[in-house]
Design an enzyme around this catalytic site. Structure first.
Site, short mmCIF file in Angstrom:
data_model
loop_
_atom_site.label_atom_id
_atom_site.label_comp_id
_atom_site.label_asym_id
_atom_site.label_seq_id
_atom_site.Cartn_x
_atom_site.Cartn_y
_atom_site.Cartn_z
N ASP A 96 0.75 -1.23 0.01
CA ASP A 96 0.09 0.04 -0.07
C ASP A 96 0.94 1.08 -0.06
O ASP A 96 2.18 1.19 0.56
CB ASP A 96 -0.82 0.04 1.43
N GLU A 102 0.97 -0.40 -5.30
CA GLU A 102 0.09 0.64 -5.53
C GLU A 102 0.96 1.97 -5.23
O GLU A 102 1.30 2.54 -4.47
CB GLU A 102 -0.94 0.80 -4.40
#
Length: 736
Positions: free
Chosen positions: A414, A467
């Site tokens: 993330d 990401e």
């Protein structure tokens, strides 16, 4: 005058829980005059008697020398240390017990050295809480890293949360603390009580290596340990390992928030358990043909509204849905159904909750001390100190923990952009340049490279996904070529451009054709995943359905055409739950998906289309074998903006059986539209998103279309097609 059993300094250190090394004070010791003395602190005990462990014969009754529960006695007739036990009387009942302070250190010297050096590949096997049998005695071994603490204790429901009862042994310069508590069993609640160097007591802390935690709002760790599990997925793991990264394999990902995929309304709207999700979610995903499930963060977290992206227990699967063994059962069932499991992994930051990692031992241990590097401005969270070897070891070991202990197939990392840039979301003066004067976070870059190297070396075919929303180069290229080493990268630019296009009224689309074609200019620079993720259906953005242009029928047609375009575009694909239903409202983590929508043929048609897309995708090598090779894609015509039509070819590795794709993104039926094709002969209409089966108008070309020896798009043969409105069509040569 008889000598006091306990001097004042020792008494004070014990009863105020201010002993840096309690093993020098408690247990059996030789006093300066050569006499053996036993000291025990036990507030619950009414009486204690020292026993010889050889035969449990009583040796001496201990005197209570302090009303808080400090007992002591001189040991008659003994000159050297010997194994002993205690007869303990509580509530009038007497039982034989072990003294935690009679046991030698649990951590071996090699473990201590490697943990201190930051090179222990599996520190979670020694740190945390481990049910074990030590020196023939069952109990739980605790260990924690807190180098700047003055004192650390294990507190829990087994000692009335009293930090004086189980003060831990200091392992010196390594900064480690440990204690074996005999008789304790799995299921006990615990935290660490830490006295800072200045003497202040800190808020009770969750175990950084805790494997299981209480369900919020409670926040204690639960003794669980690394339990054996009867996995039945070895065939899956071997196949994954043999695939060597899987870049040329099909990958269609269903992204899921377990807490809101479905609820149980008849039982106070509760969550489904891991086992219930295995019963319902796994066959649902299998039947839709997705190859992987991606779970929003599964780590233990205090706030539902963070969706798991502010974790406290990085080693603990959340107890909202069950215990760690239940989560393993869920993964095992996924693998046996042919479904891989990816988890969103959050190594970039952690919340400021008092029981979390912040100021863990009274100092900035896990986070940077300077808020210009240590605090995330967007989320008001703390940023890990990636330059500290122990912190890097904690995080990298955690990645391997999920892969090895839970058989996770991939980690989607993330917020990578926030890790790469020192000035991420910061104004001038709010960040510190690196030693070269740049904005690159060199410590985070080094951490990410090492993380990826170890996952691909040790993970038996597991993958990593970034990401990453900027133009940082070579994110998904090997570290030996200068890349960050990820297997894949989310294509945020493609997602943004294409959603913007489909929001536009078709009458204006001719001016924005580039929003669909621009992505092909960089499509092969990285190993891209095309993400229609949870981030696109929250915070006022609406649902995917709601963002489509037009009336209700046109919204559904646009959504179907979009999916047909996406599944035929280079790159793997990801769809957040609800997208397959044509969910009409924005996602809400507190509510189940709107399953009743499937009573509407238009919504049901979207679900049926997604299933058909996945079925055809997995069966068609042209759509996945060369996702990351420009030889796998060829424009027929990407420039017919006046008609808002795009046409292209997807090629398999061996050059046979290509797929011809045509998208008409206006609500007009286009009759007699000529498309140049690679070969002469009959073409089978493999997919038509306007098919009446999917809620479309049923305009199409029949099962077969014969090519004509008429030049089209610079090719000697072409198809004369009827292009359905707001639809994507796939065609394939019958005899390639």
């Amino acid at each position: 005058m008889p000598r006091k059993l306990v001097d004042k300094a020792t008494e004070t250190a014990i009863v105020t829980a201010d002993a840096h090394d309690p093993f020098t004070l408690l247990g059996l010791h030789r006093r300066g005059d050569g006499v053996l003395v036993i000291r025990v602190f036990d507030p619950r005990a009414e009486a204690l008697t020292l026993l010889d462990a050889a035969d449990d014969s009583p040796l001496v009754a201990l005197a209570k020398v302090h009303p808080d529960g400090l007992f002591a006695a001189e040991v008659p007739g003994r000159e050297a240390w010997f194994p002993y036990r205690l007869a303990r009387t509580v509530g009038g009942e007497t039982a034989v017990v072990e003294d935690p302070y009679r046991f030698p250190p649990w951590l071996g010297e090699t473990d201590v050295y490697l943990i201190a050096e930051g090179t222990h590949q599996r520190p979670y096997e020694r740190l945390g809480a481990h049910p074990t049998v030590y020196e023939g005695v069952p109990g739980v071994a605790f260990a924690v890293w807190a180098p700047n603490a003055r004192r650390v204790s294990v507190v829990g429901d087994f000692n009335d949360w009293d930090g004086r009862v189980h003060m831990m042994r200091s392992r010196g310069g390594a900064g480690l603390w440990e204690l074996f508590i005999p008789h304790l069993v799995a299921g006990a609640l615990y935290k660490f009580e830490i006295r800072a160097a200045d003497g202040s007591l800190l808020p009770l802390k969750f175990d950084p290596y805790g494997f299981y935690g209480e369900k919020r709002p409670a926040n204690a760790a639960i003794v669980h340990g690394l339990t054996d599990f009867p996995w039945t997925d070895e065939g899956w793991i071997r196949a994954r390992e043999a695939a060597a990264g899987g870049l040329d394999r099909p990958m269609s990902i269903y992204e899921v928030h377990l807490g809101s995929w479905a609820r149980v309304p008849e039982d106070e709207h509760r969550f489904l358990s891991y086992d219930e999700l295995g019963d319902r979610l796994v066959p649902y995903v299998r039947d839709l043909g997705f190859t992987h499930i991606e779970l929003l963060p599964i780590h233990e977290h205090p706030f539902d509204g963070s969706w798991g992206y502010q974790p406290v227990g990085l080693y603990a699967p959340t107890s909202r849905f069950g215990d760690p063994s239940a989560f393993k059962r869920f993964i095992d069932r996924c693998h046996n159904a042919g479904i891989g499991v990816i988890i969103d992994w959050v190594p970039g930051h952690f919340p400021t909750d008092a029981h979390a990692l912040g100021l863990f031992d009274g100092t900035h241990l896990y986070e940077h001390a300077d808020p210009r590097k240590g605090r995330h401005m967007d989320w008001d969270t703390l940023i890990y100190n990636f330059g500290r070897i122990e912190v890097r070891n904690f995080l990298i070991a955690n990645a391997l923990y999920w892969i090895e202990q839970f058989h996770i197939d991939g980690l989607r990392v993330d917020a990578v952009a926030s890790m790469l840039y020192l000035d991420y979301s910061r104004q001038d003066g709010e960040w510190i340049p690196n030693q070269h004067g740049g904005n690159e976070n060199l410590e985070a870059i080094d951490f990410l490279k090492r993380l990826n190297e170890l996952v691909y070396e040790l993970g038996r075919g597991a993958m990593t996904i970034a990401e990453e929303s900027t133009a940082w180069p070579m994110v998904s290229r090997p570290t030996y070529l200068g890349g960050l080493g990820f297997g894949y990268k989310w294509n945020m630019g493609w997602m943004h451009d294409t959603l913007e296009y489909f929001k536009k009224d078709p009458i204006h689309r001719r001016w924005h054709q580039n929003q669909l074609t621009f992505g092909l200019l960089y499509a092969f620079n990285e190993n891209f995943i095309l993400p229609l993720s949870h981030d696109e259906v929250v915070h006022g953005k609406g649902s995917l359905f709601g963002r489509m242009a037009g009336d209700r029928w046109q919204k559904f047609a646009n959504l179907r055409a979009y999916y047909g375009f996406m599944w035929a575009h280079p790159g793997k694909q990801l769809l957040f739950m609800g997208g397959e239903l044509g969910q009409e409202r924005e996602w809400d983590e507190d509510q189940s998906l709107d399953w009743h929508l499937l009573e509407d043929p238009l919504n049901r048609g979207v679900k049926d289309l997604v299933g058909e897309l996945n079925r055809l995708y997995v069966a068609t090598p042209a759509l996945y074998q060369q996702d990351f090779d420009p030889r796998g894609f060829e424009w027929i015509d990407g420039s017919d903006a006046d008609n808002s039509v795009l046409s292209w070819i997807r090629w398999p590795r061996d050059g046979s059986a290509p797929i011809v794709c045509v998208a008409n993104l206006t609500p007009q039926v286009l009759q007699g539209y000529r498309v140049g094709v690679p070969w002469p002969g009959a073409y089978h209409e493999r997919l038509n998103t306007d098919d009446s089966r999917f809620g479309g108008s049923g305009v199409g070309n029949g099962p077969l279309v014969d090519s004509e020896p008429v030049e089209g798009h610079g090719r000697p043969h072409s198809l004369l097609l009827t292009l359905p409105p707001l639809a994507t069509v796939w065609l394939q040569p019958v005899n390639p």
